[in-house]
Design an enzyme around this catalytic site. Structure first.
Site, mmCIF file in Angstrom:
data_model
loop_
_atom_site.group_PDB
_atom_site.id
_atom_site.type_symbol
_atom_site.label_atom_id
_atom_site.label_comp_id
_atom_site.label_asym_id
_atom_site.label_seq_id
_atom_site.Cartn_x
_atom_site.Cartn_y
_atom_site.Cartn_z
ATOM 1 N N SER A 124 0.423 -0.859 0.345
ATOM 2 C CA SER A 124 -0.008 0.079 -0.125
ATOM 3 C C SER A 124 0.970 0.937 0.596
ATOM 4 O O SER A 124 1.865 1.300 0.399
ATOM 5 C CB SER A 124 -0.768 0.005 1.736
ATOM 6 O OG SER A 124 -1.553 1.185 1.408
ATOM 7 N N TYR A 148 -1.688 -0.676 11.386
ATOM 8 C CA TYR A 148 -2.530 -1.175 9.696
ATOM 9 C C TYR A 148 -0.612 -1.154 8.485
ATOM 10 O O TYR A 148 0.086 -1.943 8.019
ATOM 11 C CB TYR A 148 -3.554 -0.600 8.853
ATOM 12 C CG TYR A 148 -3.641 -0.941 7.431
ATOM 13 C CD1 TYR A 148 -3.415 -2.380 7.191
ATOM 14 C CD2 TYR A 148 -3.876 0.367 6.545
ATOM 15 C CE1 TYR A 148 -4.210 -2.912 5.526
ATOM 16 C CE2 TYR A 148 -2.910 -0.626 5.083
ATOM 17 C CZ TYR A 148 -3.897 -1.826 4.773
ATOM 18 O OH TYR A 148 -3.770 -2.374 3.249
ATOM 19 N N LYS A 152 1.977 -3.277 6.717
ATOM 20 C CA LYS A 152 2.311 -3.920 5.558
ATOM 21 C C LYS A 152 4.370 -3.573 5.672
ATOM 22 O O LYS A 152 4.577 -4.629 4.697
ATOM 23 C CB LYS A 152 2.263 -3.097 4.686
ATOM 24 C CG LYS A 152 0.243 -3.407 4.764
ATOM 25 C CD LYS A 152 0.060 -3.802 3.887
ATOM 26 C CE LYS A 152 -1.289 -4.303 3.444
ATOM 27 N NZ LYS A 152 -2.068 -5.535 2.437
HETATM 28 P P1 NAD Z 1 -10.799 -6.932 1.297
HETATM 29 O O1 NAD Z 1 -10.902 -6.732 3.204
HETATM 30 O O2 NAD Z 1 -12.169 -6.532 0.529
HETATM 31 O O3 NAD Z 1 -10.422 -8.122 1.028
HETATM 32 C C1 NAD Z 1 -9.571 -9.205 1.469
HETATM 33 C C2 NAD Z 1 -10.328 -10.444 1.638
HETATM 34 O O4 NAD Z 1 -9.165 -10.960 2.582
HETATM 35 C C3 NAD Z 1 -11.413 -10.290 2.372
HETATM 36 O O5 NAD Z 1 -12.093 -11.506 1.220
HETATM 37 C C4 NAD Z 1 -11.394 -11.199 3.749
HETATM 38 O O6 NAD Z 1 -12.568 -11.828 3.743
HETATM 39 C C5 NAD Z 1 -9.997 -12.022 3.512
HETATM 40 N N1 NAD Z 1 -9.512 -12.340 4.308
HETATM 41 C C6 NAD Z 1 -8.748 -11.635 5.194
HETATM 42 N N2 NAD Z 1 -7.756 -11.947 6.565
HETATM 43 C C7 NAD Z 1 -8.213 -13.139 6.160
HETATM 44 C C8 NAD Z 1 -7.408 -14.411 6.789
HETATM 45 N N3 NAD Z 1 -6.668 -14.939 7.755
HETATM 46 N N4 NAD Z 1 -7.197 -15.957 5.685
HETATM 47 C C9 NAD Z 1 -8.339 -16.068 4.314
HETATM 48 N N5 NAD Z 1 -8.070 -14.814 4.151
HETATM 49 C C10 NAD Z 1 -9.118 -13.822 4.965
HETATM 50 O O7 NAD Z 1 -9.793 -5.666 1.210
HETATM 51 P P2 NAD Z 1 -9.359 -5.433 -0.374
HETATM 52 O O8 NAD Z 1 -9.155 -4.367 0.011
HETATM 53 O O9 NAD Z 1 -9.689 -6.892 -1.819
HETATM 54 O O10 NAD Z 1 -7.560 -5.860 -0.159
HETATM 55 C C11 NAD Z 1 -7.069 -6.095 -0.058
HETATM 56 C C12 NAD Z 1 -5.956 -6.209 -0.078
HETATM 57 O O11 NAD Z 1 -5.207 -5.036 -0.560
HETATM 58 C C13 NAD Z 1 -5.476 -6.115 1.615
HETATM 59 O O12 NAD Z 1 -4.072 -7.472 1.827
HETATM 60 C C14 NAD Z 1 -5.153 -4.893 1.784
HETATM 61 O O13 NAD Z 1 -4.154 -4.297 2.839
HETATM 62 C C15 NAD Z 1 -4.432 -4.189 0.668
HETATM 63 N N6 NAD Z 1 -4.614 -2.664 -0.023
HETATM 64 C C16 NAD Z 1 -5.865 -2.420 0.205
HETATM 65 C C17 NAD Z 1 -6.555 -0.658 -0.352
HETATM 66 C C18 NAD Z 1 -7.560 -0.825 -0.502
HETATM 67 O O14 NAD Z 1 -7.843 1.135 -0.297
HETATM 68 N N7 NAD Z 1 -8.827 -1.444 -0.493
HETATM 69 C C19 NAD Z 1 -5.489 0.158 -0.579
HETATM 70 C C20 NAD Z 1 -3.814 -0.793 -0.650
HETATM 71 C C21 NAD Z 1 -3.225 -1.970 -0.026
HETATM 72 C C1 WQD Z 2 -9.149 10.517 0.348
HETATM 73 C C2 WQD Z 2 -9.726 11.782 1.313
HETATM 74 C C3 WQD Z 2 -9.986 11.604 3.203
HETATM 75 C C4 WQD Z 2 -13.734 10.052 3.868
HETATM 76 C C5 WQD Z 2 -6.595 4.574 2.952
HETATM 77 C C6 WQD Z 2 -5.572 4.445 4.099
HETATM 78 C C7 WQD Z 2 -5.003 3.803 2.963
HETATM 79 C C8 WQD Z 2 -5.127 2.982 1.650
HETATM 80 C C9 WQD Z 2 -6.443 3.497 1.055
HETATM 81 C C10 WQD Z 2 -4.827 0.442 2.387
HETATM 82 C C11 WQD Z 2 -9.139 12.327 1.875
HETATM 83 C C12 WQD Z 2 -11.566 12.184 2.372
HETATM 84 C C13 WQD Z 2 -12.879 10.977 2.990
HETATM 85 C C14 WQD Z 2 -14.492 10.815 4.393
HETATM 86 C C15 WQD Z 2 -13.883 12.514 3.672
HETATM 87 N N1 WQD Z 2 -5.628 2.045 2.205
HETATM 88 N N2 WQD Z 2 -12.624 11.712 3.639
HETATM 89 N N3 WQD Z 2 -14.572 12.218 4.050
HETATM 90 O O1 WQD Z 2 -7.268 8.310 3.599
HETATM 91 O O2 WQD Z 2 -6.179 8.425 1.700
HETATM 92 O O3 WQD Z 2 -6.904 6.192 2.697
HETATM 93 O O4 WQD Z 2 -7.279 4.383 2.315
HETATM 94 O O5 WQD Z 2 -4.303 0.339 2.701
HETATM 95 O O6 WQD Z 2 -3.919 3.092 3.893
HETATM 96 O O7 WQD Z 2 -5.399 5.492 4.741
HETATM 97 O O8 WQD Z 2 -8.502 7.236 2.122
HETATM 98 O O9 WQD Z 2 -10.543 7.454 1.233
HETATM 99 O O10 WQD Z 2 -10.345 7.306 3.305
HETATM 100 O O11 WQD Z 2 -10.096 8.891 1.999
HETATM 101 O O12 WQD Z 2 -13.161 13.899 3.550
HETATM 102 O O13 WQD Z 2 -16.306 10.771 4.593
HETATM 103 O O14 WQD Z 2 -11.309 11.656 1.415
HETATM 104 O O15 WQD Z 2 -10.185 13.061 4.081
HETATM 105 O O16 WQD Z 2 -8.026 13.321 2.045
HETATM 106 P P1 WQD Z 2 -7.217 7.504 2.468
HETATM 107 P P2 WQD Z 2 -9.528 7.708 1.611
#
Ligand code: NAD
Ligand code: WQD
Length: 334
Positions: A124, A148, A152
């Site tokens: 991330s 979190y 990572k």
């Molecule tokens: P999500 O929660 O929709 O998907 C994660 C999946 O993993 C879910 O289906 C959950 O049931 C499963 N899971 C969690 N723990 C588990 C375990 N111990 N064993 C088996 N299954 C398990 O999340 P996502 O948005 O699809 O994110 C996927 C990956 O990408 C995550 O590692 C997350 O940290 C990373 N990521 C997500 C974002 C984002 O904003 N969505 C941004 C950066 C990184």
């Molecule tokens: C985006 C912008 C908020 C909600 C998070 C995690 C990051 C990554 C992605 C996994 C910001 C603003 C938001 C609301 C708002 N996940 N906002 N009102 O914070 O960039 O990242 O998700 O790895 O680790 O920290 O994403 O969508 O929460 O916010 O004004 O109700 O929207 O302040 O500027 P963020 P976000």
């Protein structure tokens, strides 16, 4: 290739499953459904016109993961499984380290025993902490401000050590920026358990009347309009990025980290106005104080993804918002 997607029933995993399967890969999902619904499997079947095998398991069940790798003759793993809510991670660090770090260790043990050494890891942009310069390239110093993000960071470092220990490992860490949007069918999308707190799902909730208004967390940042700026990336672009990453990593030993973003920043107000345009709904909002831990701006330098993977994002904000709106309407009815 035969590819195992841990967390494959989740938001990014399910979209990636579609892209990989349509590209001719054999996809196997493994998920414990702690943050996803089993109904996604039927919806994937509808999109693909085929059933994707799914093993219901916790990634920490090393023996079952190893057996799955062997049973399906897996060539490569994409490791999505993990917990991802920043606020929750501050309250429940043990759960986050257990799921994310211990879960990855368990997967690596299983991969080692099954002699599968090709891995794409879901990292991330959060590993960059508070940006020291923009756009953020992969050499930007890494740090974390919450459990979190630190999970990572630990995983990335651990993977680096493993690649150093044995040159057979092929590992790529994809540092996602802000994934949004949904598949064009409207059948799959972001479907977290509980209330959303990311921007796009919150806007979608306002658009369908589930939330009375959107809280904008601060309009006094040093940005174009005072609201936070992020690099939003369409989840189907992100899914394509995994296809490109697999093609690259299968032929490259060692460890590498690559940003997956568009390279462009958009403000909260940009997203609101685009969502209003595509949905025809007014997004009522109220300005609130800054959210703890938020940063002003964050967007990626994407040259490495283009040069190394031959990949770049192609969808714009309108596509991101219109697909989110389509999915919101579907999931509201489903
Ligand atoms: P999500 O929660 O929709 O998907 C994660 C999946 O993993 C879910 O289906 C959950 O049931 C499963 N899971 C969690 N723990 C588990 C375990 N111990 N064993 C088996 N299954 C398990 O999340 P996502 O948005 O699809 O994110 C996927 C990956 O990408 C995550 O590692 C997350 O940290 C990373 N990521 C997500 C974002 C984002 O904003 N969505 C941004 C950066 C990184
Ligand atoms: C985006 C912008 C908020 C909600 C998070 C995690 C990051 C990554 C992605 C996994 C910001 C603003 C938001 C609301 C708002 N996940 N906002 N009102 O914070 O960039 O990242 O998700 O790895 O680790 O920290 O994403 O969508 O929460 O916010 O004004 O109700 O929207 O302040 O500027 P963020 P976000």
């Amino acid at each position: 290739m035969n590819i195992l997607l841990t967390g494959g029933a989740g938001y990014i995993g399910s979209h990636t499953a579609v892209v990989l399967s349509q590209a001719g890969h054999e996809v196997v999902l493994l998920d414990n459904f702690c943050n996803s619904q089993k109904s996604v499997l039927g919806r994937l079947q509808k999109i693909l016109d085929k059933v994707l095998p799914c093993v219901e398991a916790d990634v920490r069940d090393t023996a079952l993961v190893a057996k799955t790798l062997q049973d399906y003759k897996i060539d490569a793993v994409i490791h999505f499984a993990g917990l991802k809510a920043v606020g929750e991670s501050v309250e429940k660090p043990i759960e986050y380290y257990a799921n994310n770090v211990q879960g990855t260790i368990s997967l690596l043990e299983a991969m080692k025993s099954a002699n599968v050494k090709t891995l794409v890891f879901s990292s991330s942009a959060t590993v960059y902490g508070n940006p020291q310069y923009l756009p953020i390239d992969e050499n930007h110093p890494i740090s974390a401000t919450n459990a979190y993000g630190r999970s990572k960071l630990h995983i990335e470092e651990m993977l680096k050590d493993i690649a150093i220990s044995n040159s057979e490992w092929k590992i790529i860490c994809l540092r996602y920026f802000n994934p949004v949007g949904a598949h064009e069918s409207g059948l799959i999308g972001e479907d977290p358990n509980g209330l959303p707190n990311n921007l796009m799902p919150c806007i979608a909730h306002v658009a369908v009347g589930k939330f009375p208004y959107l809280k904008i967390y601060g309009n006094d940042y040093p940005t174009i309009d005072g609201t936070g700026v992020r690099d939003y990336i369409h989840v189907m672009d992100l899914a394509d990025g995994h296809l490109a990453a697999l093609a690259y990593v299968r032929n490259h030993k060692g460890w590498v980290a690559v940003n997956i973003g568009t390279g462009h920043g958009a403000s909260v107000l940009d997203i609101i106005s685009t969502y209003e345009f595509v949905s025809g709904q007014e997004i009522i909002f109220q300005i609130e104080g800054r959210r703890n831990g938020d940063i002003a701006s964050c967007y990626a330098k994407v040259d490495k993804a283009r040069n190394l993977l031959g990949w770049q994002a192609k969808y714009n904000l309108e596509k991101m918002c219109s697909s989110s709106w389509l999915w919101q309407n579907f999931s509201n009815k489903a």
